[in-house]
Write an enzyme that holds these catalytic residues in place. Structure first.
Site, PDB file in Angstrom:
ATOM      1  N   ASN A 167      39.754 -28.086  14.132  1.00  9.53           N
ATOM      2  CA  ASN A 167      39.529 -28.880  12.924  1.00  9.53           C
ATOM      3  C   ASN A 167      40.878 -28.987  12.219  1.00  9.53           C
ATOM      4  OD1 ASN A 167      38.848 -29.962  10.470  1.00  9.53           O
ATOM      5  ND2 ASN A 167      37.221 -28.491  10.023  1.00  9.53           N
ATOM      6  N   GLY A 216      24.512 -23.533  -0.690  1.00  9.92           N
ATOM      7  CA  GLY A 216      23.148 -23.596  -0.163  1.00  9.92           C
ATOM      8  C   GLY A 216      22.721 -22.317   0.538  1.00  9.92           C
ATOM      9  N   GLU A 217      23.673 -21.663   1.222  1.00  8.38           N
ATOM     10  CA  GLU A 217      23.320 -20.465   1.983  1.00  8.38           C
ATOM     11  C   GLU A 217      23.274 -19.210   1.114  1.00  8.38           C
ATOM     12  OE1 GLU A 217      26.095 -20.269   5.333  1.00  8.38           O
ATOM     13  OE2 GLU A 217      25.755 -22.399   5.684  1.00  8.38           O
ATOM     14  N   ARG A 237      34.848 -33.054  -7.214  1.00  9.88           N
ATOM     15  CA  ARG A 237      34.650 -34.514  -7.136  1.00  9.88           C
ATOM     16  C   ARG A 237      33.533 -34.946  -8.082  1.00  9.88           C
ATOM     17  NH1 ARG A 237      33.942 -34.359  -0.766  1.00  9.88           N
ATOM     18  NH2 ARG A 237      35.525 -32.754  -0.528  1.00  9.88           N
ATOM     19  N   ASP A 258      34.201 -23.003  -8.304  1.00  3.95           N
ATOM     20  CA  ASP A 258      33.435 -22.044  -7.500  1.00  3.95           C
ATOM     21  C   ASP A 258      32.157 -21.643  -8.234  1.00  3.95           C
ATOM     22  OD1 ASP A 258      32.523 -19.483  -6.353  1.00  3.95           O
ATOM     23  OD2 ASP A 258      34.344 -19.664  -5.145  1.00  3.95           O
ATOM     24  N   PHE A 259      31.034 -21.810  -7.553  1.00  2.56           N
ATOM     25  CA  PHE A 259      29.736 -21.558  -8.199  1.00  2.56           C
ATOM     26  C   PHE A 259      29.570 -20.095  -8.619  1.00  2.56           C
ATOM     27  CE2 PHE A 259      26.832 -25.316  -7.827  1.00  2.56           C
ATOM     28  CZ  PHE A 259      27.837 -26.220  -7.522  1.00  2.56           C
ATOM     29  N   ARG A 260      30.256 -19.177  -7.938  1.00  6.62           N
ATOM     30  CA  ARG A 260      30.174 -17.774  -8.357  1.00  6.62           C
ATOM     31  C   ARG A 260      30.797 -17.590  -9.732  1.00  6.62           C
ATOM     32  NH1 ARG A 260      32.378 -16.223  -2.501  1.00  6.62           N
ATOM     33  NH2 ARG A 260      33.418 -18.157  -3.018  1.00  6.62           N
ATOM     34  N   GLY A 290      28.200 -23.161   1.756  1.00  2.00           N
ATOM     35  CA  GLY A 290      28.502 -22.026   0.859  1.00  2.00           C
ATOM     36  C   GLY A 290      27.489 -21.812  -0.251  1.00  2.00           C
ATOM     37  N   HIS A 294      29.665 -35.123   6.653  1.00  2.00           N
ATOM     38  CA  HIS A 294      28.934 -33.881   6.963  1.00  2.00           C
ATOM     39  C   HIS A 294      27.871 -34.110   8.051  1.00  2.00           C
ATOM     40  CE1 HIS A 294      29.697 -32.352   2.578  1.00  2.00           C
ATOM     41  NE2 HIS A 294      30.601 -31.836   3.403  1.00  2.00           N
ATOM     42  N   GLU A 334      28.970 -26.088  12.433  1.00  2.00           N
ATOM     43  CA  GLU A 334      29.527 -27.340  12.944  1.00  2.00           C
ATOM     44  C   GLU A 334      30.324 -27.111  14.229  1.00  2.00           C
ATOM     45  OE1 GLU A 334      30.592 -27.551   8.780  1.00  2.00           O
ATOM     46  OE2 GLU A 334      30.691 -29.727   8.969  1.00  2.00           O
ATOM     47  N   ARG A 346      37.062 -31.999  15.581  1.00  2.00           N
ATOM     48  CA  ARG A 346      36.359 -32.639  14.481  1.00  2.00           C
ATOM     49  C   ARG A 346      37.211 -33.821  14.029  1.00  2.00           C
ATOM     50  NH1 ARG A 346      36.532 -31.252   8.185  1.00  2.00           N
ATOM     51  NH2 ARG A 346      34.884 -32.672   7.558  1.00  2.00           N
ATOM     52  N   HIS A 370      23.512 -30.158   2.144  1.00  2.00           N
ATOM     53  CA  HIS A 370      24.747 -29.439   2.469  1.00  2.00           C
ATOM     54  C   HIS A 370      25.495 -29.260   1.149  1.00  2.00           C
ATOM     55  CE1 HIS A 370      28.349 -28.592   5.134  1.00  2.00           C
ATOM     56  NE2 HIS A 370      28.895 -28.740   3.936  1.00  2.00           N
TER      57      HIS A 370
HETATM   58  P1  ADP Z   1      33.581 -26.202   2.132  1.00  2.00           P
HETATM   59  O1  ADP Z   1      32.884 -27.412   1.615  1.00  2.00           O
HETATM   60  O2  ADP Z   1      35.002 -26.095   1.691  1.00  2.00           O
HETATM   61  O3  ADP Z   1      33.359 -25.933   3.595  1.00  2.00           O
HETATM   62  P2  ADP Z   1      31.844 -23.937   1.714  1.00  2.00           P
HETATM   63  O4  ADP Z   1      30.675 -24.489   2.414  1.00  2.00           O
HETATM   64  O5  ADP Z   1      32.517 -22.748   2.286  1.00  2.00           O
HETATM   65  O6  ADP Z   1      32.902 -25.029   1.343  1.00  2.00           O
HETATM   66  O7  ADP Z   1      31.355 -23.564   0.230  1.00  2.00           O
HETATM   67  C1  ADP Z   1      32.261 -23.014  -0.680  1.00  2.00           C
HETATM   68  C2  ADP Z   1      31.534 -22.759  -1.970  1.00  2.00           C
HETATM   69  O8  ADP Z   1      30.384 -21.929  -1.748  1.00  2.00           O
HETATM   70  C3  ADP Z   1      32.367 -21.968  -2.962  1.00  2.00           C
HETATM   71  O9  ADP Z   1      33.155 -22.793  -3.729  1.00  2.00           O
HETATM   72  C4  ADP Z   1      31.314 -21.306  -3.796  1.00  2.00           C
HETATM   73  O10 ADP Z   1      31.049 -22.140  -4.903  1.00  2.00           O
HETATM   74  C5  ADP Z   1      30.093 -21.242  -2.949  1.00  2.00           C
HETATM   75  N1  ADP Z   1      29.669 -19.874  -2.655  1.00  2.00           N
HETATM   76  C6  ADP Z   1      30.091 -19.082  -1.653  1.00  2.00           C
HETATM   77  N2  ADP Z   1      29.481 -17.864  -1.732  1.00  2.00           N
HETATM   78  C7  ADP Z   1      28.675 -17.910  -2.807  1.00  2.00           C
HETATM   79  C8  ADP Z   1      27.778 -16.978  -3.432  1.00  2.00           C
HETATM   80  N3  ADP Z   1      27.601 -15.757  -2.959  1.00  2.00           N
HETATM   81  N4  ADP Z   1      27.122 -17.387  -4.536  1.00  2.00           N
HETATM   82  C9  ADP Z   1      27.301 -18.604  -5.018  1.00  2.00           C
HETATM   83  N5  ADP Z   1      28.123 -19.528  -4.485  1.00  2.00           N
HETATM   84  C10 ADP Z   1      28.796 -19.187  -3.402  1.00  2.00           C
END
Ligand code: ADP
Length: 398
Positions: A7, A333-334, A241, A283-285, A331, A180, A384, A91, A208
């Site tokens: 990638n 969603g999981e 975005r 970052d959602f955290r 990130g 995606h 992916e 990719r 996603h």
């Molecule tokens: P990309 O789109 O760059 O591939 P990812 O799918 O890795 O990104 O997602 C990254 C995002 O996932 C981070 O910015 C964060 O907001 C979120 N994330 C990762 N771990 C957690 C968590 N434990 N709780 C909440 N959000 C998380």
């Protein structure tokens, strides 16, 4: 057969080497700062040491050479020689309307990928560079291109057309493409397996949600609509975005800030989304933490995101005249139980019941809906690279 998955970004190169006999990961890693100075992190999965050091990487060709050197080295390696690598899967971000599935790369395909550069000026040139670098270092090893856009080529005109003068579509290819696709394809196939039904019989909505986020309506295994558009800025508000926005905002901001279209577009891509609203982080955290400490703008950004996801799910349920399963991946969603629960709160009318206990699980395949929920809700970690490797195997074995 062992397959190298690449990638390639403009200054980075992510890779995974997979053994496709067992679909297991042999090694993964990341080259960064290519063309600047260079850094390589290589992580073999066989117990050998991790390599994490600065390495001179003037171009992507040196990066590929460094990766192959590590993959075959005594100290960090996972294969005896390069000859064990049967094929390379890349990719590729944009396949325009030319590619509705993955393809074996030849000169004609390279020309077609190059033709799509105006549609993805930041991404496709880097993908081409990666393919050329592999050719320079690995010679005639077969290479396959797997496109982010391909899965969405099944969308009907009513979903992909913009209501603008038709010539902009015919002459300049302005339409919704969606991205995606590899991820939506993977998780929807897994969802059908988890639900124990043929995908042809299912209406699924795949969410996603990562740094970039998109939602896809998948009817009978085919993408029928998706939230990203001509470019990946469209749809949901994301990490940085803006998502969907009234186009007049662009002219208004240019007129009232003295900035040009390019500058404002850059701000809409890189300084907007939940970062722009919260002023805290993309970052959602960080946002969850700040909101918990009483930061109203962080709380608003999280609310806006969940609201936009729920509205899109509602729209796609209408588009498909129903929905059997909803998937959360990437990130956020999981991992982010609070965001999933927040989205679920809007969807009771649709027959969605989130099980609070199951929803606490993170990063593993699981149902998070209650046993009697009319619509099944699943968390499915995306993969992916595995899809790219599978397509590469299938095309090169032919
Ligand atoms: P990309 O789109 O760059 O591939 P990812 O799918 O890795 O990104 O997602 C990254 C995002 O996932 C981070 O910015 C964060 O907001 C979120 N994330 C990762 N771990 C957690 C968590 N434990 N709780 C909440 N959000 C998380």
């Amino acid at each position: 057969m062992k397959i190298l998955v690449i990638n390639c970004g403009s200054s980075s190169l992510k890779y995974q080497l997979l053994d496709m006999q067992t679909e297991t990961l042999l090694a993964k890693g990341l080259c960064e700062r290519i063309g600047i100075d260079g850094h390589l992190k290589h992580q073999p999965q066989n117990g050998k040491s991790v390599f994490d050091e600065d390495v001179a990487l003037p171009t992507h060709t040196e990066a590929i050479a460094a990766v192959l050197d590590k993959l075959t080295s005594e100290q960090y390696g996972v294969v005896a020689s390069m000859d064990e690598i049967g094929a390379v899967g890349h990719r590729v971000v944009h396949g325009g309307e030319k590619f509705a599935s993955s393809v074996l790369i030849n000169d004609e395909v390279m020309a077609a990928i190059a033709e799509c550069i105006p549609l993805a000026p930041l991404h496709n040139p880097a993908n081409i560079t990666g393919i050329e670098a592999c050719k320079a270092v690995m010679g005639d090893v077969p290479q396959v291109a797997v496109f982010d856009t391909a899965f969405h080529q099944t969308m009907p005109g009513k979903a992909y057309m913009y209501a603008i003068p038709y010539e902009y579509y015919t002459d300049l290819k302005v339409r919704r493409y969606g991205f995606h696709g590899t991820s939506h394809r993977y998780v929807s196939a897994r969802a059908a397996e988890m639900m124990g039904k043929p995908i042809e019989e299912l209406k699924l909505i795949s969410c996603h949600m990562g740094n970039g986020s998109s939602i896809c309506a998948i009817d009978g295994g085919k993408s029928v609509d998706t939230s990203m558009g001509f470019t990946p800025i469209a749809g949901l508000p994301m990490g940085t975005r803006c998502g969907d926005i009234d186009v007049s905002v662009l002219e208004y901001l240019c007129a009232n800030t003295g900035k040009d279209v390019k500058t404002i577009t850059n701000e809409l891509n890189k300084k907007s989304g939940v970062l722009g609203v919260s002023g805290v982080s993309s970052d959602f955290r960080d946002l969850t933490k700040a909101a918990g400490e009483g930061n109203d703008r962080a709380a608003l950004a999280l609310d806006m995101f969940a609201y936009a996801v729920a509205k899109t799910i509602g729209a796609y349920a209408a588009a498909m005249n129903g929905v059997d399963g909803i998937i959360f991946t990437a990130g956020v969603g999981e991992n982010d139980a609070a965001t999933r629960a927040g989205i679920g709160k809007y969807l009771g009318w649709l027959g969605v019941q989130i099980c609070p206990g199951c929803n606490q699980k993170r990063g593993e395949e699981t149902f998070i809906s209650t046993a009697d929920s009319k619509v099944k809700v699943m968390v499915i970690p995306t993969n992916e690279e595995l899809v790219i490797a599978r397509d590469t195997k299938a095309l090169t074995e032919k």
